[in-house]
Design an enzyme around this catalytic site. Structure first.
Site, short mmCIF file in Angstrom:
data_model
loop_
_atom_site.label_atom_id
_atom_site.label_comp_id
_atom_site.label_asym_id
_atom_site.label_seq_id
_atom_site.Cartn_x
_atom_site.Cartn_y
_atom_site.Cartn_z
CG ASP A 79 -24.04 -24.00 12.08
OD1 ASP A 79 -23.92 -23.16 12.98
OD2 ASP A 79 -23.22 -24.92 11.89
CG ASP A 168 -28.28 -25.29 19.17
OD1 ASP A 168 -27.70 -26.06 19.96
OD2 ASP A 168 -27.79 -24.22 18.77
CD GLU A 170 -24.97 -24.95 21.70
OE1 GLU A 170 -23.82 -24.55 22.00
OE2 GLU A 170 -25.45 -24.93 20.54
#
Length: 280
Positions: A79, A168, A170
């Protein structure tokens, strides 16, 4: 009769008034609402996190974590984000990397300036590729960010080479771990994003997270496991305990210190399964 003031007296009065005005303006800037507005207005280069950029600080991990040797039926992937700049896709391909995810957006304020080179470059070299969105729930709603993502590189097409988009979610790199949301509020925000993304693309977004963050910030909610593929982040020799609701992971980010590009991952299956995920 009006009182005549000397020049020095007038200057002292003016300076005092000006100082008071500056002090009042400074006080307003420190109020919670004003700080929040200033934070949201931060220039894009200062608000540009990447997938896994918060993991080592909060959870640690092996500097060069290597997957367990028993994981034979897996496909290596990477990534990337704007931090990598122009990526040498030929070198990655030659090293065995066959898929890639590219950061497209963050919040509703940042677009990866290297997106075209990274997204098209990985495709042109032969990789199956997709894009991801770095969530900032303190910036705007899940729906707003899903739409921003789709409108700026996060779409999907049934061409056999495009993977579904990734949320994503987090640790917050800019403040409170859970972005100021309660556990129920975070679950609702994620549902807002994933439902909007599916309505726009026809695909269920992949969710990238860690078990620790998910437990802290969603109460280890188990309602996404039947719909959204899991991308687990853990820099170790095994992915460890998964968040509630998922019986297996689809992707595993196992290190942030790999060759050529730091973030390396395993797809949990053989190439035909990766192609099936791309095809929907």
């Amino acid at each position: 009769m009006p009182v005549q003031r000397s020049g020095s007296s007038f200057r002292r009065t003016f300076v005092t008034a000006a100082g008071a005005a500056v002090a009042m303006f400074s006080l307003l800037l420190t109020m919670p609402g004003a700080a929040s507005a200033a934070d949201k207005a931060a220039p894009a280069p200062e608000r540009n996190a990447s997938m896994g950029s918060t993991i080592v600080e909060h959870e640690g991990g092996l500097a060069g974590g290597t997957p367990a040797p028993s994981l034979a039926a897996t496909i290596e992937g990477v990534d990337v984000s704007g931090h990598q700049g122009n990526v040498n896709w030929q070198t990655l391909w030659n090293s065995g990397v066959k898929w890639a995810y590219v950061k497209a957006t963050e919040g509703t304020y940042y677009k990866n300036e290297y997106f075209t080179q990274q997204y098209n470059g990985s495709y042109n070299i032969g990789m199956i590729r997709g894009s991801y969105h770095f969530a900032n729930p303190s910036d705007s709603s899940g729906a707003a960010q899903a739409n921003y993502f789709v409108d700026n590189g996060g779409g999907w097409s049934k061409d056999g080479k495009t993977l579904p988009g990734v949320l994503d979610i987090e640790y917050n790199p800019y403040g409170a771990t859970c972005y100021g949301l309660s556990q129920a509020g975070m679950v609702n925000w994620i549902k807002d994003f994933t439902s909007t993304y599916k309505s726009r693309t026809g695909r269920d977004a992949v969710i990238y997270t860690t078990t620790d963050w998910w437990t802290q910030c969603t109460g280890n909610n188990g309602s996404f496991g039947n719909t959204n593929p899991l991308w687990i982040a853990r820099y170790a020799s095994a992915p460890g305990t998964l968040p509630n609701g998922w019986g297996f992971y689809t992707f595993w980010q196992y290190t942030s210190t790999g060759p050529t590009v730091g973030d390396h991952n395993k797809f949990n299956g053989a190439m035909d399964r990766l192609q099936a995920l791309a095809n929907g």
